[in-house]
Design a protein around this motif. Structure first.
Motif, mmCIF file in Angstrom:
data_model
loop_
_atom_site.group_PDB
_atom_site.id
_atom_site.type_symbol
_atom_site.label_atom_id
_atom_site.label_comp_id
_atom_site.label_asym_id
_atom_site.label_seq_id
_atom_site.Cartn_x
_atom_site.Cartn_y
_atom_site.Cartn_z
ATOM 1 N N MET A 262 45.258 19.785 48.554
ATOM 2 C CA MET A 262 44.726 18.563 47.968
ATOM 3 C C MET A 262 45.685 18.107 46.878
ATOM 4 N N PRO A 263 45.601 16.858 46.445
ATOM 5 C CA PRO A 263 46.542 16.354 45.446
ATOM 6 C C PRO A 263 46.510 17.145 44.144
ATOM 7 N N ARG A 264 45.304 17.432 43.609
ATOM 8 C CA ARG A 264 45.206 18.165 42.352
ATOM 9 C C ARG A 264 45.353 19.651 42.628
ATOM 10 N N CYS A 265 46.141 20.335 41.804
ATOM 11 C CA CYS A 265 46.398 21.748 42.065
ATOM 12 C C CYS A 265 46.352 22.548 40.769
ATOM 13 N N ILE A 266 45.587 23.650 40.787
ATOM 14 C CA ILE A 266 45.488 24.535 39.626
ATOM 15 C C ILE A 266 46.320 25.776 39.900
ATOM 16 N N GLU A 267 47.061 26.222 38.908
ATOM 17 C CA GLU A 267 47.885 27.413 39.079
ATOM 18 C C GLU A 267 47.109 28.660 38.670
ATOM 19 N N PHE A 268 47.177 29.670 39.515
ATOM 20 C CA PHE A 268 46.593 30.981 39.201
ATOM 21 C C PHE A 268 47.682 32.001 39.488
ATOM 22 N N ASN A 269 48.333 32.452 38.437
ATOM 23 C CA ASN A 269 49.497 33.327 38.586
ATOM 24 C C ASN A 269 49.203 34.704 37.988
ATOM 25 N N ALA A 270 48.859 35.669 38.849
ATOM 26 C CA ALA A 270 48.504 37.017 38.395
ATOM 27 C C ALA A 270 49.768 37.854 38.208
ATOM 28 N N ASP A 271 50.621 37.412 37.257
ATOM 29 C CA ASP A 271 51.872 38.129 36.997
ATOM 30 C C ASP A 271 51.798 38.955 35.722
ATOM 31 N N HIS A 272 50.553 39.245 35.301
ATOM 32 C CA HIS A 272 50.325 40.095 34.129
ATOM 33 C C HIS A 272 48.974 40.797 34.325
ATOM 34 N N PRO A 273 48.644 41.804 33.514
ATOM 35 C CA PRO A 273 47.457 42.634 33.766
ATOM 36 C C PRO A 273 46.169 41.836 33.963
ATOM 37 N N PHE A 274 45.334 42.337 34.912
ATOM 38 C CA PHE A 274 44.085 41.655 35.237
ATOM 39 C C PHE A 274 43.034 42.661 35.680
ATOM 40 N N LEU A 275 41.782 42.198 35.724
ATOM 41 C CA LEU A 275 40.658 42.978 36.255
ATOM 42 C C LEU A 275 40.249 42.373 37.591
ATOM 43 N N PHE A 276 39.655 43.193 38.456
ATOM 44 C CA PHE A 276 39.143 42.653 39.713
ATOM 45 C C PHE A 276 37.933 43.457 40.159
ATOM 46 N N PHE A 277 37.093 42.811 40.945
ATOM 47 C CA PHE A 277 35.983 43.544 41.556
ATOM 48 C C PHE A 277 35.679 42.956 42.916
ATOM 49 N N VAL A 278 35.205 43.804 43.820
ATOM 50 C CA VAL A 278 34.819 43.384 45.163
ATOM 51 C C VAL A 278 33.294 43.380 45.219
ATOM 52 N N LYS A 279 32.737 42.254 45.644
ATOM 53 C CA LYS A 279 31.287 42.087 45.603
ATOM 54 C C LYS A 279 30.731 41.748 46.982
ATOM 55 N N HIS A 280 29.585 42.342 47.306
ATOM 56 C CA HIS A 280 28.814 41.973 48.489
ATOM 57 C C HIS A 280 27.956 40.785 48.071
ATOM 58 N N ASN A 281 28.244 39.608 48.636
ATOM 59 C CA ASN A 281 27.691 38.373 48.079
ATOM 60 C C ASN A 281 26.181 38.230 48.250
ATOM 61 N N LYS A 282 25.635 38.672 49.365
ATOM 62 C CA LYS A 282 24.200 38.480 49.597
ATOM 63 C C LYS A 282 23.360 39.292 48.615
ATOM 64 N N THR A 283 23.765 40.534 48.371
ATOM 65 C CA THR A 283 22.990 41.390 47.460
ATOM 66 C C THR A 283 23.521 41.349 46.030
ATOM 67 N N GLN A 284 24.679 40.695 45.833
ATOM 68 C CA GLN A 284 25.329 40.627 44.508
ATOM 69 C C GLN A 284 25.750 42.014 44.003
ATOM 70 N N THR A 285 26.004 42.922 44.935
ATOM 71 C CA THR A 285 26.383 44.288 44.575
ATOM 72 C C THR A 285 27.885 44.396 44.352
ATOM 73 N N ILE A 286 28.281 44.956 43.202
ATOM 74 C CA ILE A 286 29.690 45.251 42.957
ATOM 75 C C ILE A 286 30.025 46.566 43.661
ATOM 76 N N LEU A 287 30.880 46.474 44.666
ATOM 77 C CA LEU A 287 31.234 47.655 45.450
ATOM 78 C C LEU A 287 32.397 48.418 44.806
ATOM 79 N N PHE A 288 33.385 47.670 44.327
ATOM 80 C CA PHE A 288 34.574 48.283 43.722
ATOM 81 C C PHE A 288 34.928 47.530 42.456
ATOM 82 N N TYR A 289 35.456 48.271 41.483
ATOM 83 C CA TYR A 289 35.856 47.659 40.222
ATOM 84 C C TYR A 289 37.191 48.265 39.814
ATOM 85 N N GLY A 290 38.092 47.433 39.321
ATOM 86 C CA GLY A 290 39.403 47.977 39.004
ATOM 87 C C GLY A 290 40.152 47.180 37.957
ATOM 88 N N ARG A 291 41.234 47.788 37.495
ATOM 89 C CA ARG A 291 42.135 47.168 36.536
ATOM 90 C C ARG A 291 43.554 47.394 37.016
#
Length: 425
Positions: free
Chosen positions: A392-421
């Motif tokens: 699309m014309p408008r574009c947001i930059e998301f550049n994970a080139d430095h430390p970050f957190l992440f988690f994997v979630k099961h969307n229907k139950t809202q369960t966090i399956l994995f969590y990491g740094r």
């Protein structure tokens, strides 16, 4: 069941804070649901203070407060009797009062176990879009008899069993048997869970959990766009990593109070998602990440990842490939969090597992593996591929080139399956 999901999420962040105490620059990856379910299994057979400590640390004591005001369908539906906590000590009560308390404790235990049965069944149900194997197992010294009620309940609610092994006479054979089971459950990704000398003839009860997860990205990265690029570890230290790139439609939001972005990357068919929390790049990326970690709570994660905060935008996404592998001996960590008695030979009350008064938990081990590449995620690992969204014309930059957190979630139950740094891909 929603209150169990909430309890598991709270435990996830509590555990992360405890694991982070000694090293703020360490990569981390764990499965809070697996640990919670494993300890829920122990809770089934724990009594008195041993049970209370588990309830408090894992927030299990909050379940009935929010969901048992009306008769719960779990309590109506389950005819299987969960072993009751009959060892109510230190109180002067009438026999009738004691019976009521034992019944209340049994109901709470059954409520917890039934919620786990519901949750694990929902997560295991879909196998065409992803593979998620959560395998918990208890290994007990064969000299300790197991209560039939406990064995029956563990099979029904937690989809596993307790294996009888000869730790005393066949220590090495027992170690190899456990390691082989874990390796097979994790598709060969988790090897040698127990190294030599970690199990001895004094071992009496071992709790093992292995998790394997494999899913394809809904929008895969083109391998041709993966290039070597610098990743800023600290203010002065950089490292070249394989940085993946794509432009497409993603749900993205901004957390004003922390000056951080949150991005959702869905897996095929959208049943699971990886959420990435990325502080704004600054002179001190480590400090920014620590600030983010301190502010995370169950309620804030819900708010940050809600539709009110996140919207679908065209995003120029840069994300590193990474492999994380870690092993946690949770004995000391859980004791620091408040679960003490079950590890103490003189204080453990696991008489719901075995009538033997000498049974205590020798080890709780959690080992993880995650691999993220252009195609998807393999956790314990990842592969896959699907189409790109048009730009699309408008574009947001998301550049994970430095430390970050992440988690994997099961969307229907809202369960966090994995969590990491990720501090160093």
């Amino acid at each position: 069941m929603e209150s169990l999901v909430s309890a598991n999420t709270k435990f996830c962040f509590d555990l992360f804070q405890e694991l982070s105490k000694n090293d703020r620059l360490k990569n981390m990856f764990f499965c809070p649901l697996s640990i919670s379910a494993a300890l829920g299994m122990i809770r089934l057979g724990a009594r008195s203070d041993s049970a209370r400590q588990i309830d408090e640390v894992l927030h299990f004591n909050e379940l009935s407060q929010s969901e048992s005001k009306e008769p719960d369908p779990c309590l109506k539906r389950n005819k299987l009797e969960v072993p009751a906590d009959s060892s109510l000590e230190g109180e002067e009560n009438t026999k009738g009062s004691l019976n009521l308390q034992a019944k209340s404790s049994k109901d709470e235990n059954q409520l917890l176990s039934c919620y786990f049965e519901q949750l694990l069944s929902k997560l295991d149900r879909i196998r065409t879009d992803y593979t998620l194997s959560i395998a918990n197992r208890l290994y007990g010294e064969q000299e300790f008899p197991v209560c039939p009620e406990f064995l029956e309940a563990v099979i029904k609610f937690y989809h596993t069993t307790i294996e009888s092994v000869d730790f005393r006479k066949e220590t090495e054979k027992s170690r190899q048997e456990i390691n082989f089971w874990v390796e097979s459950q994790s598709q060969g990704k988790i090897k040698e869970l127990f190294s030599k000398d970690t199990i001895s003839e004094a071992t009496v009860l071992v709790l093992v959990n292995a998790v394997y997860f494999k899913a394809k990205w809904e929008k895969h990265f083109d391998c041709e766009n993966t290039v070597d690029a610098p990743f800023s570890l600290t203010e002065s230290e950089k490292k070249n990593v394989k940085m993946m790139h794509q432009k497409g439609l993603f749900r993205i939001g901004f957390i004003e109070e922390l000056k951080a972005q949150i991005l959702e990357m869905k897996y095929t068919k959208g049943k699971l998602s990886m959420f990435v929390l990325l502080p704004t790049c600054s002179e001190d990326n480590v400090k920014a990440l620590e600030e983010l970690e301190r502010k995370i709570t169950h309620e804030k994660i819900e708010a940050w990842s809600s539709s009110e905060n996140m919207s679908e935008e065209t995003v120029a996404l840069s994300f590193p490939q990474f492999i994380l592998e870690d092993s946690y001996n949770l004995n000391a960590i859980l004791q620091d969090m408040g679960i003490k008695d079950i590890f103490d030979e003189t204080k453990a009350n696991l008489t719901g597992i075995s009538p033997s008064p000498n049974l205590y938990l020798s080890k709780v081990v959690h080992k993880t593996f995650v691999e993220v590449d252009e195609y998807g995620t393999q956790a314990a690992a990842a592969t896959g591929a699907v189409g790109m969204a048009k730009s699309m014309p408008r574009c947001i930059e998301f550049n994970a080139d430095h430390p970050f957190l992440f988690f994997v979630k099961h969307n229907k139950t809202q369960t966090i399956l994995f969590y990491g740094r990720v501090c160093c891909p």
